[in-house]
Motif scaffolding. Structure first.
Motif, PDB file in Angstrom:
ATOM      1  N   ASN A  33       0.819  -1.212   0.000  1.00 30.83           N
ATOM      2  CA  ASN A  33       0.000   0.000   0.000  1.00 30.83           C
ATOM      3  C   ASN A  33       0.856   1.266   0.000  1.00 30.83           C
ATOM      4  OD1 ASN A  33      -2.332  -1.512   0.003  1.00 30.83           O
ATOM      5  ND2 ASN A  33      -2.677  -1.355   2.204  1.00 30.83           N
ATOM      6  N   TYR A  34       1.983   1.245   0.719  1.00 32.87           N
ATOM      7  CA  TYR A  34       2.863   2.422   0.746  1.00 32.87           C
ATOM      8  C   TYR A  34       3.452   2.687  -0.644  1.00 32.87           C
ATOM      9  CZ  TYR A  34       6.435   5.689   2.366  1.00 32.87           C
ATOM     10  OH  TYR A  34       7.209   6.809   2.554  1.00 32.87           O
ATOM     11  N   ALA A  35       3.885   1.615  -1.316  1.00 37.50           N
ATOM     12  CA  ALA A  35       4.431   1.776  -2.666  1.00 37.50           C
ATOM     13  C   ALA A  35       3.359   2.253  -3.641  1.00 37.50           C
ATOM     14  CB  ALA A  35       5.047   0.461  -3.139  1.00 37.50           C
ATOM     15  N   LEU A  36       2.145   1.754  -3.490  1.00 34.24           N
ATOM     16  CA  LEU A  36       1.046   2.191  -4.356  1.00 34.24           C
ATOM     17  C   LEU A  36       0.693   3.654  -4.078  1.00 34.24           C
ATOM     18  CD1 LEU A  36      -1.137   1.640  -6.439  1.00 34.24           C
ATOM     19  CD2 LEU A  36      -2.560   0.673  -4.619  1.00 34.24           C
ATOM     20  N   ARG A  37       0.789   4.063  -2.812  1.00 37.33           N
ATOM     21  CA  ARG A  37       0.518   5.453  -2.475  1.00 37.33           C
ATOM     22  C   ARG A  37       1.515   6.391  -3.163  1.00 37.33           C
ATOM     23  NH1 ARG A  37      -3.780   7.804  -1.228  1.00 37.33           N
ATOM     24  NH2 ARG A  37      -3.139   8.724  -3.202  1.00 37.33           N
ATOM     25  N   GLU A  38       2.768   5.997  -3.234  1.00 40.41           N
ATOM     26  CA  GLU A  38       3.771   6.808  -3.932  1.00 40.41           C
ATOM     27  C   GLU A  38       3.432   6.941  -5.422  1.00 40.41           C
ATOM     28  OE1 GLU A  38       7.566   5.029  -3.202  1.00 40.41           O
ATOM     29  OE2 GLU A  38       7.937   6.291  -1.444  1.00 40.41           O
ATOM     30  N   ILE A  39       2.993   5.853  -6.026  1.00 40.55           N
ATOM     31  CA  ILE A  39       2.637   5.898  -7.449  1.00 40.55           C
ATOM     32  C   ILE A  39       1.434   6.801  -7.670  1.00 40.55           C
ATOM     33  CG2 ILE A  39       1.802   4.512  -9.385  1.00 40.55           C
ATOM     34  CD1 ILE A  39       3.480   2.209  -8.394  1.00 40.55           C
ATOM     35  N   LYS A  40       0.404   6.677  -6.830  1.00 43.17           N
ATOM     36  CA  LYS A  40      -0.806   7.479  -7.004  1.00 43.17           C
ATOM     37  C   LYS A  40      -0.516   8.960  -6.781  1.00 43.17           C
ATOM     38  CE  LYS A  40      -4.830   5.997  -6.321  1.00 43.17           C
ATOM     39  NZ  LYS A  40      -6.143   5.563  -5.810  1.00 43.17           N
ATOM     40  N   GLU A  58      -3.496  19.164  -2.429  1.00 42.96           N
ATOM     41  CA  GLU A  58      -2.313  19.703  -3.090  1.00 42.96           C
ATOM     42  C   GLU A  58      -1.195  18.681  -3.002  1.00 42.96           C
ATOM     43  OE1 GLU A  58       0.702  23.574  -2.840  1.00 42.96           O
ATOM     44  OE2 GLU A  58      -0.863  23.236  -1.351  1.00 42.96           O
ATOM     45  N   TYR A  59      -0.510  18.430  -4.094  1.00 46.20           N
ATOM     46  CA  TYR A  59       0.576  17.466  -4.141  1.00 46.20           C
ATOM     47  C   TYR A  59       1.885  18.234  -4.340  1.00 46.20           C
ATOM     48  CZ  TYR A  59      -3.122  14.040  -4.724  1.00 46.20           C
ATOM     49  OH  TYR A  59      -4.241  13.269  -4.534  1.00 46.20           O
ATOM     50  N   ILE A  60       2.652  18.339  -3.259  1.00 48.84           N
ATOM     51  CA  ILE A  60       3.913  19.077  -3.327  1.00 48.84           C
ATOM     52  C   ILE A  60       5.006  18.091  -3.706  1.00 48.84           C
ATOM     53  CG2 ILE A  60       5.456  20.648  -2.118  1.00 48.84           C
ATOM     54  CD1 ILE A  60       3.185  21.257  -0.212  1.00 48.84           C
ATOM     55  N   ILE A  61       5.120  17.818  -4.999  1.00 47.94           N
ATOM     56  CA  ILE A  61       6.125  16.903  -5.537  1.00 47.94           C
ATOM     57  C   ILE A  61       6.897  17.660  -6.606  1.00 47.94           C
ATOM     58  CG2 ILE A  61       6.523  14.737  -6.766  1.00 47.94           C
ATOM     59  CD1 ILE A  61       4.037  13.619  -5.509  1.00 47.94           C
ATOM     60  N   PRO A  62       8.209  17.706  -6.501  1.00 46.78           N
ATOM     61  CA  PRO A  62       8.987  18.442  -7.516  1.00 46.78           C
ATOM     62  C   PRO A  62       8.714  17.921  -8.919  1.00 46.78           C
ATOM     63  CG  PRO A  62      10.356  17.848  -5.638  1.00 46.78           C
ATOM     64  CD  PRO A  62       9.050  17.140  -5.451  1.00 46.78           C
ATOM     65  N   ALA A  63       8.735  18.839  -9.847  1.00 47.12           N
ATOM     66  CA  ALA A  63       8.433  18.460 -11.233  1.00 47.12           C
ATOM     67  C   ALA A  63       9.510  17.577 -11.831  1.00 47.12           C
ATOM     68  CB  ALA A  63       8.262  19.721 -12.085  1.00 47.12           C
ATOM     69  N   ASN A  64      10.735  17.686 -11.311  1.00 47.98           N
ATOM     70  CA  ASN A  64      11.827  16.883 -11.864  1.00 47.98           C
ATOM     71  C   ASN A  64      11.966  15.523 -11.187  1.00 47.98           C
ATOM     72  OD1 ASN A  64      12.660  17.798  -9.421  1.00 47.98           O
ATOM     73  ND2 ASN A  64      14.657  18.555 -10.089  1.00 47.98           N
ATOM     74  N   LYS A  65      11.074  15.198 -10.259  1.00 50.72           N
ATOM     75  CA  LYS A  65      11.147  13.894  -9.600  1.00 50.72           C
ATOM     76  C   LYS A  65      10.658  12.811 -10.539  1.00 50.72           C
ATOM     77  CE  LYS A  65       9.854  11.321  -5.462  1.00 50.72           C
ATOM     78  NZ  LYS A  65       9.119  11.328  -4.167  1.00 50.72           N
ATOM     79  N   SER A  66      11.447  11.774 -10.684  1.00 51.77           N
ATOM     80  CA  SER A  66      11.113  10.704 -11.626  1.00 51.77           C
ATOM     81  C   SER A  66      10.026   9.804 -11.061  1.00 51.77           C
ATOM     82  CB  SER A  66      12.364   9.881 -11.957  1.00 51.77           C
ATOM     83  OG  SER A  66      12.881   9.279 -10.775  1.00 51.77           O
ATOM     84  N   PHE A  67       9.468   9.001 -11.950  1.00 57.41           N
ATOM     85  CA  PHE A  67       8.410   8.065 -11.550  1.00 57.41           C
ATOM     86  C   PHE A  67       8.972   7.018 -10.596  1.00 57.41           C
ATOM     87  CE2 PHE A  67       6.228   4.007 -12.284  1.00 57.41           C
ATOM     88  CZ  PHE A  67       4.930   4.368 -11.967  1.00 57.41           C
ATOM     89  N   PRO A  68       8.252   6.659  -9.535  1.00 64.56           N
ATOM     90  CA  PRO A  68       8.745   5.640  -8.592  1.00 64.56           C
ATOM     91  C   PRO A  68       8.711   4.241  -9.219  1.00 64.56           C
ATOM     92  CG  PRO A  68       6.547   6.349  -7.970  1.00 64.56           C
ATOM     93  CD  PRO A  68       6.981   7.254  -9.074  1.00 64.56           C
TER      94      PRO A  68
END
Length: 418
Positions: A33-40, A58-68
């Protein structure tokens, strides 16, 4: 060539081992579930409306962060074990295969376009995988699993000679434990080639199975015959208090009953498949390539799912390979609307019309038997179009669609160059 087979055996863990495995399944569920939460979160951070921003989230995730990806999340496990010490209790490879399982579902979702992976509730993680072993884990009537120890196993059939245990999947059904061993061997197993006589098989709800040699098999009602008893158990479960011991007790009764129905169905299908493949002279089996998903959504979906046509076709294919019988699926369109004798299209038939009557040649027979004959002819025609002419069998000459082809015996000899 590597041959891989799966054998399932019953496990008998003691109470301490059982509690340990249940605890591992719960930890694996949390990791999943934790890994799926990162993907979602990553996906939701990359989509927004064109003219306004959301006021509720609001999702504060840098735009340059790659897909998990799988490798990113797998490499993050050592750091996660420092923050969550309970992760150290589970073998590292079990957690890695749990993440691999999530990304397999994610890749499958991307291929077909629907079926986004879902979070797993408490108790929904039913299995865990041990992907490799340094030595053979089977010693007599026991199996040795990492960090669990030796567990008694019901080795009801011995492991074939020359096969090595590559991995083991421990799974829980109701209150019973099983292990599925993946065995591999470097052997050469030839594919079954067309030979002998051919039969066509038509599946249906009035009669479960009809063959082209006039064998009719009635459809046993596995679920519907026991539905009243299952309904009473489910009603009893609905009256219990949520989270009580009595609710867990009744839940296990319902789960055992469902497993009983599934085991009876599968046992009957294996016996039927062996009966069909053990007939004297049979070398080819042809069935319809049915759209099982569409069939399971119709008005008769309850009876269709109870018959489990898809499971039976998979069982029949496996048993046919075991008996070295050629198995193939053919186009199912119009099998009940075509005359097997003259090939005339007889028009659409209502479900209540159970007889086939051809107005051109006068051929009359049971509707399902006529469909099975058409399936058999389509299978033989499929062989002729695949170019399987070098194989000697009873139908090497005279297959449908070969009238315009010059016979091998009549072919002119090639001129030799001077």
């Amino acid at each position: 060539m590597t041959l891989t087979i799966n054998y399932r055996y019953r496990l008998h863990p003691d109470p301490i081992q059982e509690q340990t495995m249940l605890h591992w399944l719960e930890i694996s569920r949390k990791v999943y579930n934790y890994a799926l939460r990162e993907i979602k979160d990553w996906v939701n951070a990359r989509k927004c409306s064109l003219n306004y921003c959301s006021l509720s989230k609001e999702y504060i995730i840098p735009a340059n962060k790659s897909f998990p990806t799988y490798y990113n999340q797998q490499n993050a496990l050592p750091l996660a074990k420092k923050a969550f010490p309970e992760l150290r209790e589970v073998p590292s490879q079990v957690l890695q295969t749990t993440i691999r399982r999530l990304h397999d579902g994610w890749n499958y979702f991307q291929q077909r376009g629907y079926g986004f992976p879902r979070f797993k509730k408490f108790g929904q993680m039913k299995s865990m995988l041990f992907p490799q072993f340094k030595t053979n884990p089977i010693t007599g009537w026991q199996i040795s699993l990492p960090k669990i120890g030796i567990i008694p196993i019901n080795l009801h059939r011995p492991i074939p000679e020359g096969f090595v245990v590559k991995q083991a999947r421990v799974l829980r059904k109701a209150d019973r434990w099983f292990v599925v061993l993946t065995l591999q061997s470097e052997v050469s197993r030839p594919e079954a080639q067309p030979h002998g006589e051919a039969i066509g098989i038509d599946l249906g709800l009035e009669k479960f199975l009809t063959t082209s040699d006039r064998e009719f098999i009635a459809r046993p009602r596995f679920l519907t015959s026991l539905y009243r008893e299952l309904e009473l158990l489910q009603r009893k479960y609905g009256r219990t208090k949520k989270g009580s011991k009595n609710q867990e007790k009744v839940r296990l009764q319902v789960a055992r009953f469902h497993n009983h129905i599934a085991n009876v169905r599968k046992d009957w299908q294996f016996k039927l498949a062996n009966h069909l493949c053990s007939k004297e002279g049979i070398g080819m089996v042809f069935v319809e390539d049915l759209n099982l998903k569409a069939m399971s959504r119709g008005i008769l979906r309850k009876h269709t799912l109870d018959a489990a046509f898809g499971q039976f076709l998979n069982v029949l294919e496996w048993v046919a390979k075991k008996h070295q019988i050629y198995f193939s699926r053919v186009n199912p369109d119009g099998t009940s609307q075509t005359c097997p004798k003259c090939g005339t299209h007889t028009g659409k038939k209502e479900l209540s019309e159970r007889r086939h009557r051809c107005s051109e040649c006068g051929y009359e027979t049971d509707r399902d038997h006529a469909a099975s004959e058409v399936i058999r002819l389509r299978g033989l025609e499929k062989l002729s179009t695949q170019g399987l002419w070098g194989i000697e069998n009873a139908y090497a000459v005279g297959l449908p669609g070969t009238e315009a082809t010059q016979s091998r015996s009549e072919a002119k000899p090639r001129r030799e160059k001077n």
